[in-house]
Enzyme design. Structure first.
Site, short mmCIF file in Angstrom:
data_model
loop_
_atom_site.label_atom_id
_atom_site.label_comp_id
_atom_site.label_asym_id
_atom_site.label_seq_id
_atom_site.Cartn_x
_atom_site.Cartn_y
_atom_site.Cartn_z
N VAL A 11 0.98 -1.25 -0.06
CA VAL A 11 0.21 0.18 -0.46
C VAL A 11 0.96 1.74 0.16
O VAL A 11 0.97 1.95 -1.08
CB VAL A 11 -0.49 0.25 1.24
N THR A 83 -2.10 -4.45 9.60
CA THR A 83 -2.41 -4.98 10.51
C THR A 83 -3.16 -6.31 10.59
O THR A 83 -4.72 -6.21 10.06
CB THR A 83 -4.38 -3.33 10.85
N CYS A 257 -6.34 -9.14 3.34
CA CYS A 257 -7.28 -8.50 3.22
C CYS A 257 -8.29 -9.17 3.58
O CYS A 257 -9.03 -9.66 4.96
CB CYS A 257 -7.65 -7.79 1.86
N ARG A 325 0.81 -13.78 2.23
CA ARG A 325 0.62 -14.01 2.89
C ARG A 325 -1.03 -14.96 3.28
O ARG A 325 -1.54 -14.83 2.37
CB ARG A 325 0.01 -12.37 3.28
N1 LIG Z 1 -2.10 -5.97 0.33
C1 LIG Z 1 -3.05 -5.23 -0.18
O1 LIG Z 1 -3.59 -5.53 -1.23
C2 LIG Z 1 -4.55 -4.15 0.10
C3 LIG Z 1 -5.39 -3.88 0.14
C4 LIG Z 1 -6.15 -2.78 1.12
C5 LIG Z 1 -5.88 -3.15 1.80
N2 LIG Z 1 -4.59 -3.00 2.84
C6 LIG Z 1 -4.19 -2.98 4.73
O2 LIG Z 1 -2.87 -1.77 4.16
C7 LIG Z 1 -2.10 -2.13 5.13
C8 LIG Z 1 -0.62 -2.03 5.18
O3 LIG Z 1 -0.65 -3.62 4.08
P1 LIG Z 1 0.80 -4.28 3.18
O4 LIG Z 1 -0.28 -5.14 2.45
O5 LIG Z 1 0.40 -2.58 2.22
O6 LIG Z 1 0.88 -4.48 4.04
P2 LIG Z 1 2.85 -4.52 4.07
O7 LIG Z 1 3.10 -5.93 4.84
O8 LIG Z 1 3.11 -5.09 2.75
O9 LIG Z 1 3.52 -3.11 4.11
C9 LIG Z 1 3.55 -2.74 5.19
C10 LIG Z 1 5.39 -1.92 5.10
O10 LIG Z 1 4.82 -1.74 6.76
C11 LIG Z 1 6.68 -1.42 7.56
N3 LIG Z 1 5.38 -1.05 8.33
C12 LIG Z 1 5.66 -1.81 9.39
N4 LIG Z 1 5.46 -1.28 10.73
C13 LIG Z 1 6.19 -0.08 10.63
C14 LIG Z 1 6.46 1.05 10.98
N5 LIG Z 1 6.13 1.05 12.56
N6 LIG Z 1 7.11 2.50 10.70
C15 LIG Z 1 7.89 2.62 9.45
N7 LIG Z 1 7.53 1.02 8.42
C16 LIG Z 1 6.62 0.21 9.49
C17 LIG Z 1 6.98 -3.12 6.82
O11 LIG Z 1 8.43 -3.19 7.31
C18 LIG Z 1 6.48 -3.24 6.07
O12 LIG Z 1 7.13 -2.98 4.92
C19 LIG Z 1 -2.66 -3.16 6.11
O13 LIG Z 1 -3.81 -2.52 7.02
C20 LIG Z 1 -4.18 -3.40 4.77
O14 LIG Z 1 -4.73 -4.61 5.81
C21 LIG Z 1 -4.20 -3.88 2.04
#
Ligand SMILES: NC(=O)c1ccc[n+]([C@@H]2O[C@H](COP(=O)([O-])OP(=O)(O)OC[C@H]3O[C@@H](n4cnc5c(N)ncnc54)[C@H](O)[C@@H]3O)[C@@H](O)[C@H]2O)c1
Length: 401
Positions: A11, A83, A257, A325
């Site tokens: 994201v 999350t 998700c 995941r």
């Molecule tokens: N992947 C999807 O398709 C998608 C779609 C919609 C919503 N979301 C939501 O978006 C959010 C993020 O998901 P994602 O898929 O990008 O996760 P991800 O695991 O791909 O990326 C999250 C990143 O955040 C970093 N991180 C963790 N804690 C941190 C902190 N305190 N400071 C800085 N960096 C930190 C991690 O190292 C990781 O690189 C989640 O809530 C998810 O549910 C994801």
């Protein structure tokens, strides 16, 4: 504007790629390997090209960092951190809390703080705002808003520009500034009356998918017992031009998700005194699919897979992405191993998983297709074992779910 994005995963990096066309973006990320790859112009996320990152860097509009001091002067801070669920399948907001600490410790001026991480209604109002205020040494009047992320990694027809984006602030000023920010790279903005509506809508979108996937997975089991082809039944139902939306049966649900978000809704429902029975049942049906599939494979193979070489084809949670995941392949492998099978996996898109490498697509007694990537040919899958079970409906000639 100076925009900091906390978390540079699927994201955060996707937002960074779009926002950096018009803003100066800091990608704050704790994983130092990701930071150094990004600063070398290498993307790790489907849908964000390395070329985009390189261009943003050379325009002076992007850099990744693990140094909290670099977000100090931000006008906008976007949270895009995981999350997940805790071991008890309850919401785990520890990453959000850590992000709040970084924001609180480093911001030196009032900013607009937007949460894009998926969470339950009330997160921005009752959790993020109080946490930032609690951890801040300076007394700064930040604005708070929510704009849940709807990105579908690997998808080409819908992206940040053309996917309608929900948003709402805790105050009218926060709402207006949020609209101004997203309108710089998103064509279709949908304002809702409160952050809680946007948060709930996001959870419901994925709950809707999870429940409907569970329903077709149940139909797959009913159809098999009745000797009816489930996919033909669904195609037939799908000819109705209204009142029906087609979902496909599968080995279960994966990704960040669909297996996770409904449990956030169930948890907040329970706290409000409503038992989310539908959501829980859907979860159970989807989580049980690997067991059902293993049982079908056993029945077709003389009642047992003990000692048989079983190749699981496709361990990513969906086609053409490397994301593993919550993949149902993991549960399926566990079930097959518990039944005594010698299990290996093949997935050229994933490559390495849990410290093991993708094995060749050959020499198995049984192959079971969990995810069918475009780069993996059906003919090669069919040649990999004398018995092939297909959960995807894409490998014609295999035994179908
Ligand atoms: N992947 C999807 O398709 C998608 C779609 C919609 C919503 N979301 C939501 O978006 C959010 C993020 O998901 P994602 O898929 O990008 O996760 P991800 O695991 O791909 O990326 C999250 C990143 O955040 C970093 N991180 C963790 N804690 C941190 C902190 N305190 N400071 C800085 N960096 C930190 C991690 O190292 C990781 O690189 C989640 O809530 C998810 O549910 C994801």
């Amino acid at each position: 504007m100076k925009v900091s994005i906390i978390g540079q995963g699927y994201v955060g990096l996707t937002i960074a790629a779009f926002a950096s066309k018009n803003h100066e973006v800091i990608g704050f990320e704790l994983n130092s390997a990701v930071v150094s790859r990004l600063n070398n112009g290498i993307s790790h996320v489907e849908g964000v090209s390395s070329e985009d990152i390189k261009q943003a860097i050379s325009a002076g509009n992007y850099r990744a960092t693990s140094d909290g001091l670099e977000i100090a002067e931000s006008e906008i801070v976007v949270l895009a951190v995981p999350t997940p669920l805790a071991v008890d399948r309850k919401p785990d907001l520890t990453y959000i809390e850590a992000a709040c600490k970084v924001i609180a410790a480093n911001l030196t001026r009032p900013a607009l703080i937007i949460n894009e991480s998926t969470s339950f209604p009330g997160t921005i109002r009752n959790y993020i705002k109080p946490a930032i205020e609690k951890y801040s040494k300076r007394k700064l009047e930040h604005l708070y808003a929510i704009s849940p992320e709807r990105v579908d990694p690997g998808r080409e027809d819908y992206n940040q520009k053309n996917t309608p984006r929900l948003y709402a602030g805790l105050t009218p000023e926060a709402t207006a500034k949020t609209r101004d920010f997203y309108s710089t790279f998103c064509d279709n903005l949908v304002e809702v009356s409160s952050p809680e509506i946007a948060e709930a809508a996001k959870l419901f979108e994925n709950t809707f998918r999870q429940v409907n996937i569970a329903l077709v997975n149940e139909l797959a089991q009913i159809s098999h017992a009745l000797g009816i082809d489930v996919r033909e039944t669904l195609d037939a139902a799908g000819t109705k031009p209204y009142g029906f939306m087609k979902f496909a049966p599968s080995a279960g649900v994966g990704g960040h998700c669909i297996p996770v978000d409904p449990s956030y809704l169930a948890d907040v429902a329970e706290k409000a005194g409503v038992e989310a029975t539908f959501i829980k049942r859907a979860n159970e049906v989807n989580l049980d699919m690997p067991k059902y599939i293993a049982r079908r494979i056993e029945i077709d193979n003389g009642g047992s897979v003990k000692g048989k070489k079983v190749l699981v084809v496709g361990v990513a949670y969906k086609p053409n992405v490397a994301d593993t995941r919550e993949t149902p392949a993991e549960l399926l492998i566990d079930v097959l191993q518990d039944s005594g099978a010698v299990v290996s996996w093949n997935d050229p898109v994933v490559g390495t998983w849990h410290g093991t490498e993708s094995t060749p697509l050959s020499g198995a007694d049984i192959a079971v297709v969990v995810t069918k990537h475009d780069v993996v040919a059906s003919e090669d899958i069919l040649k990999s074992a004398p018995y092939v079970f297909d959960t995807t409906g894409k490998v014609k000639g295999a035994v179908q779910l």
